[in-house]
Design an enzyme around this catalytic site. Structure first.
Site, PDB file in Angstrom:
ATOM      1  CB  SER A   1      -8.657  -2.423   4.287  1.00 53.14           C
ATOM      2  OG  SER A   1      -9.189  -3.015   3.676  1.00 53.14           O
TER       3      SER A   1
ATOM      4  NE  ARG B   1      -4.081  -1.984   0.446  1.00 50.58           N
ATOM      5  CZ  ARG B   1      -4.664  -3.236  -0.149  1.00 50.58           C
ATOM      6  NH1 ARG B   1      -2.877  -3.410  -0.354  1.00 50.58           N
ATOM      7  NH2 ARG B   1      -5.148  -3.824   0.195  1.00 50.58           N
TER       8      ARG B   1
ATOM      9  CD  GLU C   1      -5.926   0.693   2.136  1.00 51.40           C
ATOM     10  OE1 GLU C   1      -6.236   1.374   1.217  1.00 51.40           O
ATOM     11  OE2 GLU C   1      -5.709  -0.504   2.186  1.00 51.40           O
TER      12      GLU C   1
HETATM   13  N1  EPU Z   1     -10.358 -10.701  10.253  1.00 53.50           N
HETATM   14  C1  EPU Z   1     -10.849 -10.590  11.613  1.00 53.50           C
HETATM   15  N2  EPU Z   1     -11.839  -9.802  11.351  1.00 53.50           N
HETATM   16  C2  EPU Z   1     -12.566  -9.189  10.485  1.00 53.50           C
HETATM   17  C3  EPU Z   1     -11.317  -8.749   9.714  1.00 53.50           C
HETATM   18  C4  EPU Z   1     -10.635  -9.686   9.495  1.00 53.50           C
HETATM   19  O1  EPU Z   1     -10.980 -11.215  12.645  1.00 53.50           O
HETATM   20  O2  EPU Z   1     -13.168  -8.101  10.915  1.00 53.50           O
HETATM   21  C5  EPU Z   1      -8.853 -11.839  10.126  1.00 53.50           C
HETATM   22  C6  EPU Z   1      -9.496 -13.273   9.709  1.00 53.50           C
HETATM   23  O3  EPU Z   1      -8.454 -14.002  10.753  1.00 53.50           O
HETATM   24  C7  EPU Z   1      -8.659 -13.504   8.194  1.00 53.50           C
HETATM   25  C8  EPU Z   1      -7.493 -12.243   8.038  1.00 53.50           C
HETATM   26  O4  EPU Z   1      -8.107 -11.298   9.722  1.00 53.50           O
HETATM   27  O5  EPU Z   1      -8.560 -14.823   8.100  1.00 53.50           O
HETATM   28  C9  EPU Z   1      -7.654 -11.936   7.277  1.00 53.50           C
HETATM   29  O6  EPU Z   1      -8.605 -10.817   6.465  1.00 53.50           O
HETATM   30  P1  EPU Z   1      -9.807 -10.633   4.994  1.00 53.50           P
HETATM   31  O7  EPU Z   1      -8.843 -12.088   4.712  1.00 53.50           O
HETATM   32  O8  EPU Z   1     -10.363  -9.988   5.081  1.00 53.50           O
HETATM   33  O9  EPU Z   1      -8.214  -9.915   4.621  1.00 53.50           O
HETATM   34  P2  EPU Z   1      -7.569  -8.031   5.540  1.00 53.50           P
HETATM   35  O10 EPU Z   1      -6.383  -8.583   5.405  1.00 53.50           O
HETATM   36  O11 EPU Z   1      -8.427  -7.988   6.102  1.00 53.50           O
HETATM   37  C10 EPU Z   1      -6.629  -7.682   2.763  1.00 53.50           C
HETATM   38  C11 EPU Z   1      -6.450  -6.057   2.425  1.00 53.50           C
HETATM   39  C12 EPU Z   1      -8.378  -6.116   1.587  1.00 53.50           C
HETATM   40  C13 EPU Z   1      -8.437  -6.838   0.944  1.00 53.50           C
HETATM   41  C14 EPU Z   1      -7.984  -8.550   1.405  1.00 53.50           C
HETATM   42  C15 EPU Z   1      -8.135  -9.722   0.369  1.00 53.50           C
HETATM   43  C16 EPU Z   1      -5.684  -4.623   3.131  1.00 53.50           C
HETATM   44  C17 EPU Z   1      -5.475  -3.673   4.466  1.00 53.50           C
HETATM   45  N3  EPU Z   1      -6.511  -5.307   3.320  1.00 53.50           N
HETATM   46  O12 EPU Z   1      -8.201  -6.943   4.251  1.00 53.50           O
HETATM   47  O13 EPU Z   1      -8.199  -4.886   0.954  1.00 53.50           O
HETATM   48  O14 EPU Z   1      -9.696  -7.056  -0.413  1.00 53.50           O
HETATM   49  O15 EPU Z   1      -7.630  -8.141   2.263  1.00 53.50           O
HETATM   50  O16 EPU Z   1      -7.339  -9.937  -0.282  1.00 53.50           O
HETATM   51  O17 EPU Z   1      -4.554  -5.255   3.104  1.00 53.50           O
HETATM   52  C18 EPU Z   1      -8.328  -2.413   0.577  1.00 53.50           C
HETATM   53  O18 EPU Z   1      -6.936  -2.220   0.454  1.00 53.50           O
HETATM   54  O19 EPU Z   1      -9.414  -1.268   0.095  1.00 53.50           O
HETATM   55  C19 EPU Z   1      -9.281  -4.169   0.837  1.00 53.50           C
HETATM   56  C20 EPU Z   1     -10.031  -3.871   0.580  1.00 53.50           C
END
Ligand code: EPU
Length: 338
Positions: A237, A164, A333
């Site tokens: 995000s 990012r 971000e």
């Molecule tokens: N999790 C929770 N609670 C929540 C959300 C997440 O416990 O409410 C934990 C879960 O354990 C899950 C882990 O976080 O396994 C990862 O969650 P997720 O796969 O939803 O991905 P993320 O890390 O929360 C990132 C990106 C998203 C992208 C997703 C899928 C960032 C800041 N965000 O989210 O990007 O869609 O991965 O690849 O890196 C964006 O940048 O706007 C965005 C949506």
């Protein structure tokens, strides 16, 4: 012709749907217009807003010049045995480009399906999702310096792409107008299906999933977790997943159960900010007209009528609680526009 609108509401132009006023909103439609507008604009008084899907408007009224780059030309500039290269206008809707590449059977950005915003914004924060980042398909970024109108073209290896992050969020912040991004897609490729949620996607439980299956899987996961800005204002995000030290990771693992910690290829360690926020009890909770999305705690939403400051208040309350409980600092971000 450069289009100038005066005293316009920015509500349709930011996905948080914050109702701020721009005293001037200029739209350029081609490179010549972009160059002449860049030449007669001041870097201290110009904001390029792109698709408005990664910004938070903090002021009620903007007296600066807001700019939208509406260049929507896609030119194929190379087609050899292995690759196809396209020069894409900054105003092209990102997901239209993903759709085009998938329909043509080209590999490179399929996991980035459904991300809102424009092509010109993609390199700024190096958009990423499901284990893929825009940087890996970008060849170069072009545009003009605001103030002089001098053209630039920066090869990807000089864009300082990171998680990012890029040169456009640092040294070149507010200094340039991006007009075109060149992408190199692969004719042959390996699908990247390692990311947690993709592994269990119903669309991908077959022997040879296609690019289009990946796109459908990504779109349905996104639809199930991320709110539609037309229903609930948001900017995806809101926070980055923070990098933590080995000591912090050990502390979290020894103190809490099932901590979603991800060790990167380069050895850096990230922890899921959504998990940290959820553990603090914020998921689905509101503070005034701002709230934490009930299906994905990384996403802050405008329940209706929120000002930028309402979102900031929620952001600060969450950061404070995460710091208190985990001793981890999380940062937005999303780009704050003062
Ligand atoms: N999790 C929770 N609670 C929540 C959300 C997440 O416990 O409410 C934990 C879960 O354990 C899950 C882990 O976080 O396994 C990862 O969650 P997720 O796969 O939803 O991905 P993320 O890390 O929360 C990132 C990106 C998203 C992208 C997703 C899928 C960032 C800041 N965000 O989210 O990007 O869609 O991965 O690849 O890196 C964006 O940048 O706007 C965005 C949506």
């Amino acid at each position: 012709m450069i289009l100038f609108n005066h005293n316009v509401s920015l509500k349709p132009f930011n996905t948080f749907r914050i109702d701020a006023l721009a005293t001037e909103l200029a739209t350029v439609h081609d490179n010549d217009e972009a160059q002449s507008l860049a030449a007669c604009s001041s870097p201290d008084n110009t904001v390029v807003i792109g698709g408005g899907s990664n910004l938070l408007l903090l002021s009620d009224v903007y007296n600066c010049r807001m700019v939208r780059v509406g260049i929507d030309l896609i030119q194929q500039i190379l087609d050899d045995n292995d690759h196809v290269v396209f020069r894409v206008g900054a105003g092209v809707v990102w997901d239209d480009l993903v759709n085009m590449s998938v329909n043509k059977g080209l590999y490179g950005i399929e996991n980035l399906s459904g991300i809102p915003g424009t092509v010109g914004a993609a390199p700024i924060q190096n958009i990423g999702a499901f284990g893929q980042e825009a940087a890996s398909a970008i060849q170069s970024v072009e545009g003009f310096y605001i103030g002089s109108g001098k053209p630039f073209s920066i090869d990807a290896d000089k864009c300082n792409f990171g998680y990012r992050n890029s040169i456009f969020k640092n040294e070149l912040k507010n200094k340039v107008m991006i007009t075109n991004v060149t992408f190199k897609f692969n004719k042959q490729g390996k699908l990247n299906l390692d990311y947690g949620a993709l592994k269990s996607a119903p669309e991908l439980q077959k022997s040879n999933p296609s690019l289009s299956d990946v796109r459908q899987a990504v779109l349905s996961i996104r639809n199930s977790k991320l709110p539609d800005p037309d229903v609930l204002g948001n900017a995806g995000s809101f926070f980055k997943n923070p990098f933590i030290s080995q000591e912090q990771a050990d502390y979290l693992n020894n103190t809490f159960e099932k901590v979603p910690i991800f060790v990167q290829k380069d050895g850096n360690i990230k922890v899921a900010a959504g998990w940290l926020i959820e553990q603090c009890g914020w998921k689905g909770k509101s503070l005034g007209p701002a709230a934490v999305h009930d299906k994905q705690a990384l996403v802050l939403v405008n329940k209706g009528g929120a000002k930028g400051q309402d979102i900031v208040n929620l952001c600060e309350a969450i950061r404070k609680d995460v710091m208190k409980k985990f001793n981890v600092e999380i940062s937005p971000e999303v780009n704050f526009i003062k």
